[in-house]
Write an enzyme that holds these catalytic residues in place. Structure first.
Site, PDB file in Angstrom:
ATOM      1  N   CYS A  38      51.105  46.978  38.192  1.00  0.00           N
ATOM      2  CA  CYS A  38      51.154  46.617  39.609  1.00  0.00           C
ATOM      3  C   CYS A  38      49.854  47.094  40.252  1.00  0.00           C
ATOM      4  CB  CYS A  38      52.374  47.234  40.283  1.00  0.00           C
ATOM      5  SG  CYS A  38      52.568  48.993  39.946  1.00  0.00           S
ATOM      6  N   TYR A  55      37.991  37.296  45.537  1.00  0.00           N
ATOM      7  CA  TYR A  55      39.024  36.909  46.500  1.00  0.00           C
ATOM      8  C   TYR A  55      39.235  38.065  47.469  1.00  0.00           C
ATOM      9  CZ  TYR A  55      42.113  39.852  43.613  1.00  0.00           C
ATOM     10  OH  TYR A  55      42.662  40.907  42.921  1.00  0.00           O
ATOM     11  N   THR A  83      40.570  43.560  40.685  1.00  0.00           N
ATOM     12  CA  THR A  83      39.148  43.199  40.749  1.00  0.00           C
ATOM     13  C   THR A  83      38.618  43.151  42.178  1.00  0.00           C
ATOM     14  OG1 THR A  83      39.748  40.859  40.720  1.00  0.00           O
ATOM     15  CG2 THR A  83      39.188  41.873  38.606  1.00  0.00           C
ATOM     16  N   ARG A 130      40.162  49.416  32.611  1.00  0.00           N
ATOM     17  CA  ARG A 130      40.454  48.000  32.419  1.00  0.00           C
ATOM     18  C   ARG A 130      39.152  47.217  32.308  1.00  0.00           C
ATOM     19  NH1 ARG A 130      43.196  43.790  36.705  1.00  0.00           N
ATOM     20  NH2 ARG A 130      44.478  42.629  35.229  1.00  0.00           N
ATOM     21  N   ARG A 136      37.067  33.678  36.330  1.00  0.00           N
ATOM     22  CA  ARG A 136      37.247  33.403  37.757  1.00  0.00           C
ATOM     23  C   ARG A 136      37.403  34.705  38.561  1.00  0.00           C
ATOM     24  NH1 ARG A 136      42.642  34.259  38.603  1.00  0.00           N
ATOM     25  NH2 ARG A 136      43.794  34.197  36.664  1.00  0.00           N
ATOM     26  N   TYR A 163      42.048  42.145  29.914  1.00  0.00           N
ATOM     27  CA  TYR A 163      42.642  40.930  30.499  1.00  0.00           C
ATOM     28  C   TYR A 163      41.749  39.760  30.140  1.00  0.00           C
ATOM     29  CZ  TYR A 163      44.989  37.988  34.036  1.00  0.00           C
ATOM     30  OH  TYR A 163      45.709  37.006  34.669  1.00  0.00           O
ATOM     31  N   HIS A 191      49.468  40.574  30.025  1.00  0.00           N
ATOM     32  CA  HIS A 191      50.147  39.278  30.109  1.00  0.00           C
ATOM     33  C   HIS A 191      50.072  38.463  28.801  1.00  0.00           C
ATOM     34  CE1 HIS A 191      49.658  40.854  34.005  1.00  0.00           C
ATOM     35  NE2 HIS A 191      48.673  40.119  34.441  1.00  0.00           N
ATOM     36  N   ASP A 267      53.568  43.082  38.395  1.00  0.00           N
ATOM     37  CA  ASP A 267      52.297  42.537  38.888  1.00  0.00           C
ATOM     38  C   ASP A 267      52.269  42.420  40.413  1.00  0.00           C
ATOM     39  OD1 ASP A 267      49.641  41.719  38.517  1.00  0.00           O
ATOM     40  OD2 ASP A 267      50.185  39.608  38.631  1.00  0.00           O
ATOM     41  N   ASN A 272      46.348  36.075  43.734  1.00  0.00           N
ATOM     42  CA  ASN A 272      45.876  34.743  43.328  1.00  0.00           C
ATOM     43  C   ASN A 272      46.957  33.749  42.976  1.00  0.00           C
ATOM     44  OD1 ASN A 272      43.063  34.988  43.507  1.00  0.00           O
ATOM     45  ND2 ASN A 272      43.082  36.272  41.687  1.00  0.00           N
TER      46      ASN A 272
HETATM   47  C1  0GY Z   1      46.855  40.347  37.546  1.00  0.00           C
HETATM   48  C2  0GY Z   1      46.244  39.032  37.474  1.00  0.00           C
HETATM   49  C3  0GY Z   1      45.223  38.559  38.222  1.00  0.00           C
HETATM   50  C4  0GY Z   1      44.319  39.338  38.994  1.00  0.00           C
HETATM   51  C5  0GY Z   1      43.849  40.546  38.708  1.00  0.00           C
HETATM   52  O1  0GY Z   1      42.550  42.409  39.082  1.00  0.00           O
HETATM   53  C6  0GY Z   1      42.827  41.281  39.465  1.00  0.00           C
HETATM   54  O2  0GY Z   1      42.268  40.728  40.416  1.00  0.00           O
HETATM   55  O3  0GY Z   1      44.315  41.179  37.656  1.00  0.00           O
HETATM   56  C7  0GY Z   1      44.983  37.112  38.157  1.00  0.00           C
HETATM   57  O4  0GY Z   1      44.403  36.561  39.119  1.00  0.00           O
HETATM   58  O5  0GY Z   1      45.376  36.479  37.150  1.00  0.00           O
HETATM   59  O6  0GY Z   1      47.232  40.917  36.532  1.00  0.00           O
HETATM   60  O7  0GY Z   1      46.999  40.906  38.618  1.00  0.00           O
END
Ligand code: 0GY
Length: 315
Positions: A38, A55, A83, A130, A136, A163, A191, A267, A272
């Site tokens: 989360c 974003y 991110t 991470r 993207r 990821y 995921h 999550d 997004n």
């Molecule tokens: C998630 C998935 C996303 C985003 C991020 O750190 C993030 O911005 O992980 C995504 O957009 O698929 O696990 O939160």
């Protein structure tokens, strides 16, 4: 209520706010369960979003995360650096520090991070870094920098969270092998490596991921985010509280094949998502479909995350 980000931040157009009122899950998670994926966002006025972000979210505070934890029946959280905060880990660290020991963290760092900063983060509860390979979401970070960081965090007992999307695994495999085999570091995949469920659970693409886990005993997987992978979506069948049915075979296969190396998370607050905002209560009700016995459920929600994030509390 979700709040808009601080005055200087305007939400990305089309951004869906996390829902204010998740339902109460029908599935009662075992005592001591951990929501192991989360995020917190800001609040932007206190913890500004990173200039290089792709974003701008709505704020999602630690107090709101802890309220969700209690509502869903969880005992602990693992807060993963998102991110939109880049390598500025202050919001995540503040949330861990404010959790009274009930949250651990996963950070994002650059090679410029000092040993003192790593030690301080460890003190606040951070246990991993991470590396994000989703184009993207982030600009490319050279692999030699990532390997250097992985080598520096290994002595702290931290692990690496990665990821990526399934199409990129063939290219990334040798890098992950260097981290987990050469450095001996645990690698946790977010995921399930984002399989394309349209290809089916027996596809070469998903088999590549399963065989990668089989080959490397220290690769773990989060069996999370059916809402990101599903084509059939959240619609319940025959009034059952069972959404995202097309993702079930994928997550179930990973849980049944690697019961000691799986984690689960909401999550929240679901960055997004453009089509729908998942109901976190319904996401919890996904769990008994993928972890089909009390033993699988206890490993997924309690034993595994506790071993990785709170080893000092192990009996
Ligand atoms: C998630 C998935 C996303 C985003 C991020 O750190 C993030 O911005 O992980 C995504 O957009 O698929 O696990 O939160």
């Amino acid at each position: 209520m979700p709040t808009d980000p601080g005055a200087n931040f305007v939400k990305t157009p089309g951004w869906l706010d996390w829902t204010t009122g998740p339902s109460k899950p029908a599935f009662k998670v075992p005592p001591g369960s951990v929501d192991a994926h989360c995020h917190v966002f800001g609040p932007g006025a206190q913890f500004p979003y990173a200039p290089e972000r792709k974003y701008t979210p709505c704020d999602a505070s630690k107090a709101q995360l802890f309220a969700l934890r209690d509502h869903l029946g969880f005992a602990r959280n693992v807060i993963v650096q998102a991110t939109c905060h880049g390598a500025d880990n202050r919001a995540m660290v503040d949330a861990c520090a404010g959790s009274r020991g009930k949250a651990r963290g996963v950070a994002s760092v650059k090679r410029s991070v000092t040993d003192k900063e790593l030690q301080d983060m460890h003190g606040a509860g951070v246990r991993g870094v991470r590396f994000n390979f989703v184009k993207r979401l982030v600009d490319f970070t050279p692999k030699d920098e990532l390997l250097e960081i992985a080598a520096r965090i290994a002595p702290l007992g931290w692990h690496v969270v990665v990821y990526f999307e399934a199409v990129d695994l063939p290219e990334l495999r040798s890098f992950f092998t260097a981290v987990c085999d050469d450095l001996g570091t645990t690698v946790v995949v977010d995921h399930m490596g984002r399989p394309d469920v349209a290809n089916g659970v027996d596809s070469a693409e998903f088999e590549l991921f399963v065989s990668f886990m089989r080959k490397h005993a220290n690769v773990w997987s989060k069996v999370s985010c059916p809402e990101r992978l599903s084509i059939t979506g959240p619609k319940a069948l025959n009034g059952e509280r069972a959404a995202y049915r097309d993702v079930v075979p994928f997550a179930r296969r990973i849980v049944q094949t690697f019961p000691d190396r799986v984690l689960w998370g909401t999550d929240w607050p679901h960055p997004n998502l453009k089509d729908h905002m998942p109901d976190d209560g319904l996401l919890v009700d996904f769990i008994p479909h993928i972890a089909t016995t009390p033993e699988f459920q206890r490993k997924l929600l309690v034993d595994n995350p506790m071993r990785l994030y709170w080893p000092e509390l192990q009996p």
